[in-house]
Motif scaffolding. Structure first.
Motif, PDB file in Angstrom:
ATOM      1  N   SER A  22       0.836  -1.212   0.000  1.00  0.00           N
ATOM      2  CA  SER A  22       0.000   0.000   0.000  1.00  0.00           C
ATOM      3  C   SER A  22       0.869   1.260   0.000  1.00  0.00           C
ATOM      4  N   CYS A  23       1.793   1.311  -0.927  1.00  0.00           N
ATOM      5  CA  CYS A  23       2.742   2.431  -0.930  1.00  0.00           C
ATOM      6  C   CYS A  23       2.560   3.355  -2.135  1.00  0.00           C
ATOM      7  N   THR A  24       1.325   3.578  -2.537  1.00  0.00           N
ATOM      8  CA  THR A  24       1.075   4.458  -3.670  1.00  0.00           C
ATOM      9  C   THR A  24       1.000   5.933  -3.266  1.00  0.00           C
ATOM     10  N   SER A  25       0.899   6.191  -1.979  1.00  0.00           N
ATOM     11  CA  SER A  25       0.822   7.563  -1.491  1.00  0.00           C
ATOM     12  C   SER A  25       2.163   8.274  -1.698  1.00  0.00           C
ATOM     13  N   PRO A  26       2.128   9.562  -2.049  1.00  0.00           N
ATOM     14  CA  PRO A  26       3.391  10.292  -2.214  1.00  0.00           C
ATOM     15  C   PRO A  26       4.138  10.494  -0.893  1.00  0.00           C
ATOM     16  N   SER A  27       3.485  10.222   0.237  1.00  0.00           N
ATOM     17  CA  SER A  27       4.146  10.383   1.537  1.00  0.00           C
ATOM     18  C   SER A  27       4.976   9.160   1.921  1.00  0.00           C
ATOM     19  N   VAL A  28       4.923   8.093   1.103  1.00  0.00           N
ATOM     20  CA  VAL A  28       5.683   6.875   1.375  1.00  0.00           C
ATOM     21  C   VAL A  28       6.972   6.903   0.563  1.00  0.00           C
ATOM     22  N   ARG A  29       8.082   6.638   1.245  1.00  0.00           N
ATOM     23  CA  ARG A  29       9.356   6.558   0.534  1.00  0.00           C
ATOM     24  C   ARG A  29      10.178   5.414   1.099  1.00  0.00           C
ATOM     25  N   MET A  30      11.177   5.005   0.342  1.00  0.00           N
ATOM     26  CA  MET A  30      12.024   3.899   0.753  1.00  0.00           C
ATOM     27  C   MET A  30      13.341   4.432   1.301  1.00  0.00           C
ATOM     28  N   PHE A  31      13.738   3.885   2.434  1.00  0.00           N
ATOM     29  CA  PHE A  31      15.009   4.215   3.069  1.00  0.00           C
ATOM     30  C   PHE A  31      15.850   2.951   3.095  1.00  0.00           C
ATOM     31  N   ILE A  32      17.093   3.026   2.657  1.00  0.00           N
ATOM     32  CA  ILE A  32      17.998   1.883   2.684  1.00  0.00           C
ATOM     33  C   ILE A  32      18.977   2.095   3.835  1.00  0.00           C
ATOM     34  N   ALA A  33      18.925   1.190   4.817  1.00  0.00           N
ATOM     35  CA  ALA A  33      19.777   1.314   5.995  1.00  0.00           C
ATOM     36  C   ALA A  33      21.243   1.178   5.601  1.00  0.00           C
ATOM     37  N   GLU A  34      22.068   2.015   6.178  1.00  0.00           N
ATOM     38  CA  GLU A  34      23.500   1.972   5.902  1.00  0.00           C
ATOM     39  C   GLU A  34      24.282   1.328   7.036  1.00  0.00           C
ATOM     40  N   ARG A  35      23.585   1.010   8.144  1.00  0.00           N
ATOM     41  CA  ARG A  35      24.237   0.374   9.283  1.00  0.00           C
ATOM     42  C   ARG A  35      23.203  -0.431  10.052  1.00  0.00           C
ATOM     43  N   TYR A  36      23.647  -1.129  11.078  1.00  0.00           N
ATOM     44  CA  TYR A  36      22.751  -1.917  11.928  1.00  0.00           C
ATOM     45  C   TYR A  36      21.948  -0.985  12.827  1.00  0.00           C
ATOM     46  N   HIS A  37      20.622  -1.187  12.862  1.00  0.00           N
ATOM     47  CA  HIS A  37      19.739  -0.371  13.698  1.00  0.00           C
ATOM     48  C   HIS A  37      19.039  -1.200  14.762  1.00  0.00           C
ATOM     49  N   GLY A  38      19.239  -2.513  14.780  1.00  0.00           N
ATOM     50  CA  GLY A  38      18.549  -3.394  15.717  1.00  0.00           C
ATOM     51  C   GLY A  38      17.408  -4.102  15.013  1.00  0.00           C
ATOM     52  N   MET A  39      16.850  -5.127  15.677  1.00  0.00           N
ATOM     53  CA  MET A  39      15.709  -5.893  15.152  1.00  0.00           C
ATOM     54  C   MET A  39      15.950  -6.386  13.725  1.00  0.00           C
ATOM     55  N   HIS A  40      17.143  -6.881  13.431  1.00  0.00           N
ATOM     56  CA  HIS A  40      17.510  -7.399  12.113  1.00  0.00           C
ATOM     57  C   HIS A  40      17.491  -6.338  11.021  1.00  0.00           C
ATOM     58  N   ILE A  41      17.532  -5.076  11.383  1.00  0.00           N
ATOM     59  CA  ILE A  41      17.654  -4.015  10.383  1.00  0.00           C
ATOM     60  C   ILE A  41      19.149  -3.770  10.193  1.00  0.00           C
ATOM     61  N   ASN A  42      19.699  -4.459   9.203  1.00  0.00           N
ATOM     62  CA  ASN A  42      21.128  -4.396   8.908  1.00  0.00           C
ATOM     63  C   ASN A  42      21.384  -3.448   7.744  1.00  0.00           C
ATOM     64  N   SER A  43      22.645  -3.279   7.421  1.00  0.00           N
ATOM     65  CA  SER A  43      23.019  -2.489   6.261  1.00  0.00           C
ATOM     66  C   SER A  43      22.412  -3.117   5.014  1.00  0.00           C
ATOM     67  N   GLY A  44      21.739  -2.319   4.207  1.00  0.00           N
ATOM     68  CA  GLY A  44      21.100  -2.804   2.991  1.00  0.00           C
ATOM     69  C   GLY A  44      19.627  -3.152   3.154  1.00  0.00           C
ATOM     70  N   THR A  45      19.141  -3.215   4.389  1.00  0.00           N
ATOM     71  CA  THR A  45      17.720  -3.493   4.616  1.00  0.00           C
ATOM     72  C   THR A  45      16.903  -2.293   4.148  1.00  0.00           C
ATOM     73  N   ARG A  46      15.815  -2.564   3.461  1.00  0.00           N
ATOM     74  CA  ARG A  46      14.956  -1.496   2.956  1.00  0.00           C
ATOM     75  C   ARG A  46      13.781  -1.279   3.901  1.00  0.00           C
ATOM     76  N   LEU A  47      13.535  -0.019   4.221  1.00  0.00           N
ATOM     77  CA  LEU A  47      12.422   0.353   5.095  1.00  0.00           C
ATOM     78  C   LEU A  47      11.462   1.221   4.302  1.00  0.00           C
ATOM     79  N   LEU A  48      10.177   0.879   4.337  1.00  0.00           N
ATOM     80  CA  LEU A  48       9.173   1.771   3.766  1.00  0.00           C
ATOM     81  C   LEU A  48       8.683   2.664   4.892  1.00  0.00           C
ATOM     82  N   VAL A  49       8.779   3.965   4.668  1.00  0.00           N
ATOM     83  CA  VAL A  49       8.480   4.948   5.701  1.00  0.00           C
ATOM     84  C   VAL A  49       7.366   5.852   5.207  1.00  0.00           C
ATOM     85  N   ASP A  50       6.312   5.995   6.024  1.00  0.00           N
ATOM     86  CA  ASP A  50       5.174   6.840   5.673  1.00  0.00           C
ATOM     87  C   ASP A  50       5.159   8.048   6.598  1.00  0.00           C
TER      88      ASP A  50
END
Length: 127
Positions: A22-50
């Motif tokens: 459900s990412c058709t809204s212009p307020s949604v963008r993709m962020f690619i993690a550049e480092r470890y953030h916890g909870m298996h969010i490693n470098s290269g993990t993609r986050l959809l952020v609204d």
């Protein structure tokens, strides 16, 4: 003419992330993690952020703290803090609203997309 193939009922379309996430809204963008953030969010993990979603207790938030990106869990019950996903003793307190110019809330993390072929998962059962 002939008969239709019995397998035609099982033909699926291509995967469309716009529909799945459900990412058709212009307020949604993709962020690619550049480092470890916890909870298996490693470098290269993609986050959809609204950025249009109002954060509520328990949401993961993409933030900028002193110009550095980070992912924190919003905690509003009993205390008002942004909890670190890496170190549970690390948190950022705040009042009713963020008034600190050093903290910028980019949006609510709605989906986390892993590259499973390169990921090592801990499949240990924890009770």
């Amino acid at each position: 003419m002939g008969f239709p193939s019995p397998a035609s009922d099982f033909v699926e379309g291509r995967i469309d992330l716009n529909k799945v996430c459900s990412c058709t809204s212009p307020s949604v963008r993709m962020f690619i993690a550049e480092r470890y953030h916890g909870m298996h969010i490693n470098s290269g993990t993609r986050l959809l952020v609204d950025s249009s979603i109002k954060p509520v207790d328990g949401n993961l938030l993409l933030t900028q703290v002193n110009g550095e990106y980070g992912v924190f869990r919003l905690v509003t019950i009993l205390r008002h803090v942004l909890d670190s996903l890496i170190d549970k003793s690390e948190f950022i307190p705040f009042g009713d609203e963020f008034v600190d110019d050093e903290i910028v809330i980019e949006g609510v993390v709605t989906f986390i997309i892993y590259d499973a072929k390169n990921e090592v998962f801990d499949d240990t059962v924890v009770f």
